[in-house]
Design a protein around this motif. Structure first.
Motif, PDB file in Angstrom:
ATOM      1  N   TRP A   7       0.822  -1.209   0.000  1.00 38.15           N
ATOM      2  CA  TRP A   7       0.000   0.000   0.000  1.00 38.15           C
ATOM      3  C   TRP A   7       0.861   1.267   0.000  1.00 38.15           C
ATOM      4  N   LYS A   8       2.067   1.162   0.484  1.00 36.25           N
ATOM      5  CA  LYS A   8       2.935   2.335   0.626  1.00 36.25           C
ATOM      6  C   LYS A   8       3.326   2.956  -0.708  1.00 36.25           C
ATOM      7  N   LYS A   9       3.108   2.241  -1.809  1.00 37.89           N
ATOM      8  CA  LYS A   9       3.484   2.734  -3.132  1.00 37.89           C
ATOM      9  C   LYS A   9       2.297   3.310  -3.903  1.00 37.89           C
ATOM     10  N   PHE A  10       1.108   3.345  -3.296  1.00 33.20           N
ATOM     11  CA  PHE A  10      -0.099   3.760  -4.001  1.00 33.20           C
ATOM     12  C   PHE A  10      -0.590   5.112  -3.511  1.00 33.20           C
ATOM     13  N   GLY A  11      -0.559   6.107  -4.385  1.00 35.08           N
ATOM     14  CA  GLY A  11      -1.043   7.424  -4.042  1.00 35.08           C
ATOM     15  C   GLY A  11       0.042   8.475  -4.188  1.00 35.08           C
ATOM     16  N   PHE A  12      -0.155   9.601  -3.512  1.00 32.62           N
ATOM     17  CA  PHE A  12       0.774  10.724  -3.564  1.00 32.62           C
ATOM     18  C   PHE A  12       1.010  11.274  -2.165  1.00 32.62           C
ATOM     19  N   ASN A  13       2.043  12.061  -2.015  1.00 36.31           N
ATOM     20  CA  ASN A  13       2.280  12.782  -0.771  1.00 36.31           C
ATOM     21  C   ASN A  13       1.398  14.026  -0.787  1.00 36.31           C
ATOM     22  N   VAL A  14       0.152  13.857  -0.405  1.00 35.04           N
ATOM     23  CA  VAL A  14      -0.842  14.913  -0.536  1.00 35.04           C
ATOM     24  C   VAL A  14      -0.526  16.103   0.366  1.00 35.04           C
ATOM     25  N   ASP A  15      -0.122  15.833   1.603  1.00 37.60           N
ATOM     26  CA  ASP A  15       0.097  16.916   2.567  1.00 37.60           C
ATOM     27  C   ASP A  15       1.506  17.486   2.546  1.00 37.60           C
ATOM     28  N   GLY A  16       2.401  16.926   1.732  1.00 35.23           N
ATOM     29  CA  GLY A  16       3.765  17.441   1.653  1.00 35.23           C
ATOM     30  C   GLY A  16       4.615  17.126   2.864  1.00 35.23           C
ATOM     31  N   GLN A  17       4.198  16.160   3.685  1.00 36.24           N
ATOM     32  CA  GLN A  17       4.945  15.788   4.884  1.00 36.24           C
ATOM     33  C   GLN A  17       5.268  14.299   4.863  1.00 36.24           C
ATOM     34  N   VAL A  18       6.258  13.919   5.647  1.00 38.60           N
ATOM     35  CA  VAL A  18       6.569  12.513   5.874  1.00 38.60           C
ATOM     36  C   VAL A  18       6.250  12.236   7.335  1.00 38.60           C
ATOM     37  N   SER A  19       5.116  11.597   7.591  1.00 42.11           N
ATOM     38  CA  SER A  19       4.574  11.476   8.942  1.00 42.11           C
ATOM     39  C   SER A  19       4.723  10.068   9.495  1.00 42.11           C
ATOM     40  N   THR A  20       4.793   9.990  10.821  1.00 40.26           N
ATOM     41  CA  THR A  20       4.814   8.723  11.548  1.00 40.26           C
ATOM     42  C   THR A  20       3.779   8.789  12.659  1.00 40.26           C
ATOM     43  N   GLY A  21       3.662   7.709  13.409  1.00 41.67           N
ATOM     44  CA  GLY A  21       2.730   7.681  14.522  1.00 41.67           C
ATOM     45  C   GLY A  21       3.133   8.592  15.660  1.00 41.67           C
ATOM     46  N   LEU A  22       4.358   9.109  15.632  1.00 37.40           N
ATOM     47  CA  LEU A  22       4.840  10.013  16.679  1.00 37.40           C
ATOM     48  C   LEU A  22       4.878  11.466  16.219  1.00 37.40           C
ATOM     49  N   SER A  23       4.415  11.734  15.026  1.00 34.17           N
ATOM     50  CA  SER A  23       4.467  13.093  14.503  1.00 34.17           C
ATOM     51  C   SER A  23       3.599  14.033  15.344  1.00 34.17           C
ATOM     52  N   SER A  24       4.111  15.236  15.550  1.00 38.46           N
ATOM     53  CA  SER A  24       3.389  16.231  16.353  1.00 38.46           C
ATOM     54  C   SER A  24       2.775  17.333  15.499  1.00 38.46           C
ATOM     55  N   ASP A  25       3.030  17.334  14.200  1.00 39.78           N
ATOM     56  CA  ASP A  25       2.543  18.399  13.325  1.00 39.78           C
ATOM     57  C   ASP A  25       1.427  17.907  12.409  1.00 39.78           C
ATOM     58  N   VAL A  26       0.638  16.955  12.891  1.00 36.72           N
ATOM     59  CA  VAL A  26      -0.461  16.382  12.120  1.00 36.72           C
ATOM     60  C   VAL A  26      -1.765  16.569  12.887  1.00 36.72           C
ATOM     61  N   CYS A  27      -2.892  16.372  12.201  1.00 48.12           N
ATOM     62  CA  CYS A  27      -4.198  16.538  12.834  1.00 48.12           C
ATOM     63  C   CYS A  27      -4.437  15.453  13.887  1.00 48.12           C
ATOM     64  N   MET A  28      -5.378  15.744  14.779  1.00 51.37           N
ATOM     65  CA  MET A  28      -5.670  14.842  15.890  1.00 51.37           C
ATOM     66  C   MET A  28      -6.559  13.681  15.433  1.00 51.37           C
ATOM     67  N   PRO A  29      -6.372  12.476  16.017  1.00 55.31           N
ATOM     68  CA  PRO A  29      -7.181  11.320  15.624  1.00 55.31           C
ATOM     69  C   PRO A  29      -8.671  11.581  15.789  1.00 55.31           C
ATOM     70  N   ASN A  30      -9.455  10.929  14.964  1.00 56.92           N
ATOM     71  CA  ASN A  30     -10.903  11.072  14.929  1.00 56.92           C
ATOM     72  C   ASN A  30     -11.558   9.909  15.675  1.00 56.92           C
ATOM     73  N   SER A  31     -12.588  10.187  16.482  1.00 57.77           N
ATOM     74  CA  SER A  31     -13.442   9.166  17.117  1.00 57.77           C
ATOM     75  C   SER A  31     -12.661   8.150  17.941  1.00 57.77           C
ATOM     76  N   GLY A  32     -11.668   8.633  18.679  1.00 58.07           N
ATOM     77  CA  GLY A  32     -10.903   7.736  19.538  1.00 58.07           C
ATOM     78  C   GLY A  32      -9.903   6.877  18.806  1.00 58.07           C
ATOM     79  N   GLY A  33      -9.586   7.230  17.572  1.00 57.55           N
ATOM     80  CA  GLY A  33      -8.613   6.466  16.810  1.00 57.55           C
ATOM     81  C   GLY A  33      -7.201   6.636  17.331  1.00 57.55           C
ATOM     82  N   SER A  34      -6.303   5.839  16.781  1.00 63.29           N
ATOM     83  CA  SER A  34      -4.913   5.842  17.219  1.00 63.29           C
ATOM     84  C   SER A  34      -4.028   6.529  16.190  1.00 63.29           C
ATOM     85  N   ALA A  35      -3.201   7.462  16.658  1.00 59.99           N
ATOM     86  CA  ALA A  35      -2.239   8.112  15.764  1.00 59.99           C
ATOM     87  C   ALA A  35      -1.263   7.097  15.193  1.00 59.99           C
TER      88      ALA A  35
END
Length: 360
Positions: A88-116
Motif C-alpha cells: 500500500w505504501k506505493k499507491f497514491g501521492f504525498n498529498v500533505d507534503g509531509q513525511v509522517s509517523t505515529g509520533l508526529s506532532s505536526d499532524v491533525c488529531m485522531p478522529n473518534s478515539g482512533g490511534s495516531a
C-alpha cells in the motif's frame, strides 16, 4: 456485517476508477502489489521532497482546444496495493507534503478515539494512503476475492470511468490540456478494449442531462511531458456508482478532494499504464455514503454496522483540503489507487443511477 464492509469498499474503488496516474518523481507508486497494515513510527513529520503544493501539470496555463476533439480512455483494470509486505505504501501521492509517523506532532488529531499510530504513518516518501493501510486489509480478510470481483465488474462491462483528453497530440509534449471526466454505466456487452467500446455516460455529473459531453468534472491544467500525463494537483473528482443487491439498489456519490492523477501513455497514445490517483475523502461525506449501504443491507441500528462506521472515522489521517493542523481533528481519509486505461468511445447519456435510503 462482512458483506456490508465488502460493499462499502467496492463502492469506494469503483467510484475512484476514473482517476489515475503514472510513476513520476513526485511520490507516485507503481501498479499492482498489495497493502499491509501499519508503518514506521520512528520519527516526527518533516517536509517531504514530493510535497503536493502548487498547481502541478500545465505550469498554471489554462488549456484551449477550439475543436473540442480528443482521445477518450476507459479504465480497464484497477490495482489496490493489497498484500502483507506494505505494498500500500506505493499507491497514491504525498498529498500533505509531509513525511509522517505515529509520533508526529505536526499532524491533525485522531478522529473518534482512533490511534495516531494507526492513522498517521505514511507510505514511501510520504505517500498518504490510510485507506490502503487501515481499511483494505480488513476488507480482504472478510472478502478475499474482492479485488478480483471488482475487476470482473469492469471486464464484464458493468461499469467503468472515462476521461477525454482534449486536443491530445499524436506525439510530443503538451504543456496545457483540458481533460474531462465521466462515469461509464453498463455497456450492455462484454467490452473488447480495442478502442471501439462505446460506453453510455452516467448523467449525475452532467450539467445538461441530455448532453453526454456536459460533465462538471474537468482538469483544465493537465499536461503531457514525454509519456507522462498529469492532471495537475489539487483537482476534485466526483463519481456516482450504482450498488445492487438481488432485491434493491442505491447509488453512491464519492468526492475525492486535493486529488491528482497521472498515467504513462503508450507510444501511439491509445492506452495508458501505471496509472495512479491520490486524494482525500471527506470523512463525514464518506460516512453518509456508507450509511446508504447500511440501509441497502437492512443494517441500520445494528451495533456491528455502527462499529464499522466508527472504524471508518478512525481511519481519518488528514484534513479534507490535503493539509495538516495539530489543532484540528482529522476529517479526511487519504486514498491511493492504481489503474490501466485503453482507448474507448463516449456514448449517449445512460439512465440515472437510483438513490436509495440511508441509515440515520
Amino acid at each position: 456485517m462482512h458483506w456490508a464492509l465488502a460493499f462499502v469498499t467496492t463502492v469506494i474503488t469503483a467510484a475512484a476508477v476514473g482517476c489515475g496516474g503514472g510513476v513520476d518523481s513526485d511520490n507516485t507508486g507503481g501498479r499492482g502489489g498489495s497493502g499491509g497494515a501499519g508503518g514506521s513510527t520512528s520519527s516526527s513529520s518533516s517536509s517531504g521532497s514530493g510535497g503536493e503544493g502548487g498547481d502541478g501539470g500545465g505550469g498554471g496555463a489554462v488549456a484551449s482546444c477550439p475543436t473540442k476533439e480528443g482521445t477518450v480512455f476507459a479504465v480497464r483494470e484497477l490495482f489496490f496495493g493489497e498484500g502483507n509486505s506494505g505494498e500500500w505504501k506505493k499507491f497514491g501521492f504525498n498529498v500533505d507534503g509531509q513525511v509522517s509517523t505515529g509520533l508526529s506532532s505536526d499532524v491533525c488529531m485522531p478522529n473518534s478515539g482512533g490511534s495516531a499510530q494507526n492513522a498517521h504513518p505514511d507510505g514511501d516518501d510520504g505517500i498518504d494512503n490510510s485507506f490502503g493501510k487501515n481499511l483494505l486489509p480488513t476488507i480482504l480478510s472478510l472478502y478475499p476475492t474482492w479485488v478480483q470481483d471488482v475487476n470482473n465488474g469492469i471486464q464484464n462491462g458493468n461499469f467503468t470511468a472515462l476521461t477525454k483528453v482534449e486536443c491530445l497530440p499524436a506525439s510530443g509534449d503538451a504543456p496545457a490540456l483540458n481533460t474531462l471526466l465521466f462515469g461509464g454505466t453498463a455497456l450492455g456487452a462484454m467490452p473488447k478494449f480495442d478502442g471501439t467500446d462505446t460506453w453510455p455516460v452516467e448523467p449525475a455529473l452532467l450539467s445538461d442531462p441530455m448532453d453526454p459531453l456536459s460533465t462538471t468534472i474537468t482538469f483544465p491544467k493537465s499536461s503531457v511531458t514525454g509519456t507522462l500525463y498529469d492532471s495537475g494537483k489539487n483537482v476534485q473528482v466526483i463519481l456516482s456508482v450504482p450498488v445492487r443487491t438481488a432485491n434493491d439498489s442505491t447509488s453512491i456519490k464519492l468526492t475525492l478532494y486535493s486529488a491528482r492523477m497521472t498515467m504513462n501513455l503508450s507510444d501511439d497514445r491509445k492506452s495508458a499504464t501505471s496509472g495512479m490517483i491520490g486524494g482525500v475523502l471527506n470523512t463525514e461525506e464518506f460516512v453518509a455514503e456508507v450509511n446508504k449501504i447500511g440501509a441497502l443491507l437492512s443494517l441500520c441500528g445494528n451495533p456491528l454496522f455502527d462499529n464499522l462506521v466508527n472504524q471508518v472515522r478512525q481511519a481519518s489521517d488528514i484534513l479534507t483540503d490535503g493539509s495538516q493542523d495539530p489543532t484540528k481533528t482529522c476529517d479526511g481519509i487519504s486514498m491511493g489507487l492504481g489503474f490501466d486505461m485503453v482507448e474507448a468511445q463516449l456514448g449517449d447519456v445512460g439512465p440515472a443511477n437510483e438513490v436509495g435510503m440511508a441509515c440515520q
